[in-house]
Design an enzyme around this catalytic site. Structure first.
Site, short mmCIF file in Angstrom:
data_model
loop_
_atom_site.label_atom_id
_atom_site.label_comp_id
_atom_site.label_asym_id
_atom_site.label_seq_id
_atom_site.Cartn_x
_atom_site.Cartn_y
_atom_site.Cartn_z
N GLU A 279 4.41 -4.06 12.40
CA GLU A 279 3.38 -3.03 12.16
C GLU A 279 2.22 -3.74 11.49
O GLU A 279 2.29 -4.06 10.30
CB GLU A 279 3.92 -1.94 11.22
CG GLU A 279 5.09 -1.15 11.75
CD GLU A 279 4.73 -0.24 12.89
OE1 GLU A 279 3.52 -0.09 13.20
OE2 GLU A 279 5.66 0.32 13.50
N SER B 138 0.93 10.21 10.53
CA SER B 138 2.25 9.75 10.08
C SER B 138 3.22 10.93 9.98
O SER B 138 2.87 11.95 9.38
CB SER B 138 2.15 9.09 8.71
OG SER B 138 1.35 7.96 8.80
N ASN C 137 0.80 -1.24 0.00
CA ASN C 137 0.00 0.00 0.00
C ASN C 137 0.83 1.29 0.00
O ASN C 137 0.40 2.29 -0.55
CB ASN C 137 -1.04 0.00 1.12
CG ASN C 137 -0.45 -0.21 2.49
OD1 ASN C 137 0.70 -0.59 2.63
ND2 ASN C 137 -1.25 0.04 3.52
N GLU D 98 -10.65 -4.77 8.69
CA GLU D 98 -10.14 -3.60 7.98
C GLU D 98 -10.84 -3.52 6.63
O GLU D 98 -10.75 -4.46 5.84
CB GLU D 98 -8.64 -3.75 7.74
CG GLU D 98 -7.80 -3.39 8.93
CD GLU D 98 -6.32 -3.33 8.58
OE1 GLU D 98 -5.71 -2.27 8.73
OE2 GLU D 98 -5.78 -4.35 8.13
N LYS E 248 12.23 -8.20 1.31
CA LYS E 248 11.25 -8.75 0.39
C LYS E 248 10.06 -7.80 0.27
O LYS E 248 9.23 -7.71 1.18
CB LYS E 248 10.72 -10.11 0.87
CG LYS E 248 9.97 -10.84 -0.23
CD LYS E 248 8.90 -11.78 0.27
CE LYS E 248 7.63 -11.11 0.64
NZ LYS E 248 6.92 -10.41 -0.47
N PRO E 249 9.99 -7.07 -0.84
CA PRO E 249 8.84 -6.19 -1.02
C PRO E 249 7.61 -7.01 -1.42
O PRO E 249 7.73 -8.17 -1.78
CB PRO E 249 9.26 -5.27 -2.15
CG PRO E 249 10.32 -6.00 -2.90
CD PRO E 249 10.94 -6.99 -1.96
N CYS F 211 -3.37 1.12 6.97
CA CYS F 211 -3.69 0.56 8.29
C CYS F 211 -4.15 1.66 9.23
O CYS F 211 -4.81 1.40 10.23
CB CYS F 211 -2.50 -0.20 8.86
SG CYS F 211 -0.99 0.76 8.81
P1 ADP Z 1 -1.77 -7.49 2.74
O1 ADP Z 1 -3.08 -8.06 3.17
O2 ADP Z 1 -1.61 -6.04 2.97
O3 ADP Z 1 -1.32 -7.94 1.37
P2 ADP Z 1 0.03 -9.40 3.87
O4 ADP Z 1 0.29 -9.55 5.32
O5 ADP Z 1 -0.63 -10.52 3.16
O6 ADP Z 1 -0.76 -8.06 3.79
O7 ADP Z 1 1.36 -9.05 3.08
C1 ADP Z 1 2.36 -8.21 3.57
C2 ADP Z 1 3.70 -8.77 3.15
O8 ADP Z 1 3.86 -10.06 3.73
C3 ADP Z 1 3.88 -8.96 1.65
O9 ADP Z 1 5.21 -8.66 1.31
C4 ADP Z 1 3.59 -10.43 1.47
O10 ADP Z 1 4.22 -10.99 0.35
C5 ADP Z 1 4.20 -11.00 2.73
N1 ADP Z 1 3.67 -12.31 3.13
C6 ADP Z 1 2.44 -12.81 2.95
N2 ADP Z 1 2.34 -14.04 3.46
C7 ADP Z 1 3.55 -14.35 4.00
C8 ADP Z 1 4.10 -15.49 4.68
N3 ADP Z 1 3.36 -16.56 4.94
N4 ADP Z 1 5.38 -15.42 5.09
C9 ADP Z 1 6.12 -14.32 4.85
N5 ADP Z 1 5.67 -13.23 4.22
C10 ADP Z 1 4.40 -13.23 3.79
#
Ligand code: ADP
Length: 484
Positions: A257, A448, A158, A388, A181-182, A291
């Protein structure tokens, strides 16, 4: 400088140990523009083998980087700040193309993210320590601060630039190396940011980036490596809990966060114009995909009609469209799943008695658009009260007493931020004290700020980002006892 998206010169590979490289498998994944559904780039799809190389590089680089001087680290951050500012239009165009937010908001995010770099360039040289004497006078107590060590950074889609900058900047300032990891939906902004850090002189191995569609296996490779000493995550509470469990296995420091369910409270004595302005910011910034977005509007019954009408009028005047067109105020949602969720939450609220004052329409055509919506008379058992919304939907519920609204506001497992509008200092301070949140907006819809500690309580997370204490998340204390 042009503000239209131009993929030329943009790296789409993994960045490991100072080199751009393809995924070991050779795989890539597409990045979609959520306003047009066009594929705008293909990015390397890293896997566990790439992740292992990245954390090993971060581990190797840590010793030397941990001994770099504060001024070296400050200068790199300062140069990165200047480069980000100089590239504002290019970065904003990338962000708008992959995430959908209007260009004006994307430029605002670039300024906010850049300020994080400048803030931590200033903090890098002020890490300090402490010194005291034991109570019996026999020992000098010297307390020094050291970098935590290699960090795992995981960010959401986001705020593609700001969320990365908010983690990378304090990690650099503290002397930590990183694997990053983005989010898979918005990898391009992060890759552009990494390119800037490289130009700013960040040594090889300090910042390693793996883009991937296999988030869980890449991140687990890092948390189970025994090399990483800390994880900093921004995203959903659900994923945060998974990562905390993984972090527990190696007793890693953790900053989280996570989600929010922000109450936006308008008391009977509020200045309604101010409250409406605040509501526009707290709800509509980033299409509601934040958030910190106001999720539940509680408005005193004596002013609920006036507030709702004025708010709905302003919302109905917003220009919805492709964020790349100047003048657009509301872009698309990020993906079909997010759009489906918003449609179903509104249908559920309406089935439980809510009235739609404006919006509630999913327009035809490409893109994941949803018209900005105001619902009133929202029943407390509606699903959107407990989840949310992450979309441009404001849900208003009237209340009668201050005790009642405090109870309602705190009746959630989250505690990120709360907004309160009142002209009474006494009431403002009471709500500031009694809301179970990490941040309070008093007569403002925006909290923020790089100089402020961002973060939540309860299931909204652990730790703070930004402000004077932001760097502490990346530092360990060492105490040395010196015999006198
Ligand atoms: P959103 O609902 O905002 O997409 P997520 O929590 O699913 O939030 O994603 C936030 C970040 O966490 C992203 O970079 C996503 O790729 C990563 N992510 C999602 N699932 C996992 C997991 N099981 N382990 C590690 N990272 C994850």
């Amino acid at each position: 400088m042009s503000s239209s998206f131009d993929p030329s010169g943009l790296h789409t590979e993994l960045f490991i140990d100072g080199a751009w490289q393809k995924a070991a498998s050779g795989a890539t994944f597409p990045v979609e523009n959520p306003a047009t559904n066009e594929i705008i780039a293909h990015v390397a799809d890293g896997g566990p083998a790439d992740a292992a190389l990245a954390i090993e590089a971060a581990g190797r680089a840590q010793v030397q980087w941990g001994k770099s001087t504060p001024r070296q680290r400050a200068d790199i951050l300062r140069r990165a700040f200047e480069l980000v500012i100089a590239n504002t239009d290019r970065l904003a165009a990338i962000m708008t193309a992959e995430m959908g937010k209007p260009l004006a908001e994307a430029r605002g995010e670039v300024a906010y993210g850049a300020e994080m770099l400048r803030w931590f360039s200033e903090e890098a040289v002020r890490i300090g320590g402490d010194h005291t004497t034991s109570v019996d006078g026999n020992t000098r107590i010297m307390i020094t601060k050291e970098p935590v060590g290699p960090c795992v950074l995981v960010t959401p889609w986001n705020f593609p630039l700001a969320m990365g900058a908010r983690k990378i900047a304090p990690a650099i300032a503290a002397g930590c190396t990183m694997v990053f990891k983005p989010a898979e939906l918005t990898p391009l902004t992060s890759l552009a940011l990494v390119q800037i850090f490289r130009e700013a002189g960040l040594p090889d191995g300090v910042l390693n980036v793996v883009t991937t569609t296999s988030a869980s296996s890449v991140v687990e490779t890092w948390t189970s490596s025994g090399i990483a000493r800390k994880i900093s995550f921004t995203g959903s509470t659900q994923v945060g809990k998974i990562l905390l469990r993984q972090a527990a296995d190696n007793v890693m420091r953790s900053s989280m966060e996570l989600g929010g369910n922000a109450p936006f409270i308008v008391l009977a004595d509020a200045d309604i114009e101010k409250a409406v302005d605040g509501a526009m910011k707290a709800k509509m910034r980033n299409m509601g995909e934040a958030c910190t977005a106001a999720n539940r509007f509680f408005v005193h019954r004596s002013v609920v009609e006036e507030f709702s009408e004025k708010f709905a009028k302003k919302i109905s005047e917003l220009q919805v469209g492709n964020g790349a067109a100047e003048g657009t105020e509301v872009g698309p949602l990020i993906e079909q799943k997010g759009l489906d969720k918003v449609v179903s939450l509104v249908a559920d609220a309406v089935s439980k008695g809510a009235r739609i004052l404006t919006g509630g329409i999913r327009p035809e055509g490409p893109g994941y658009f949803y018209t900005p919506t105001v619902l009133t008379d929202v029943s407390l058992d509606s699903e959107l009260m407990n989840t949310e919304i992450f979309g441009p939907v404001a849900a208003i519920t009237p209340f009668d007493s201050e005790d009642e609204v405090l109870r309602l506001a705190n009746d959630t497992e989250w505690g990120l931020v709360g907004y309160v509008f009142t002209e009474s200092m006494e009431k403002a301070l009471r709500f500031s004290a009694d809301l179970e949140v990490g941040m309070v907006g008093l007569n403002t819809g925006l909290v923020s700020n790089p100089a402020a500690p961002f973060g939540g309580v309860k299931q909204s997370g652990l730790g703070r980002e930004g402000g004077k204490i932001g760097i502490e998340e990346f530092l360990e204390y060492k105490y040395t006892a010196i015999a006198i």
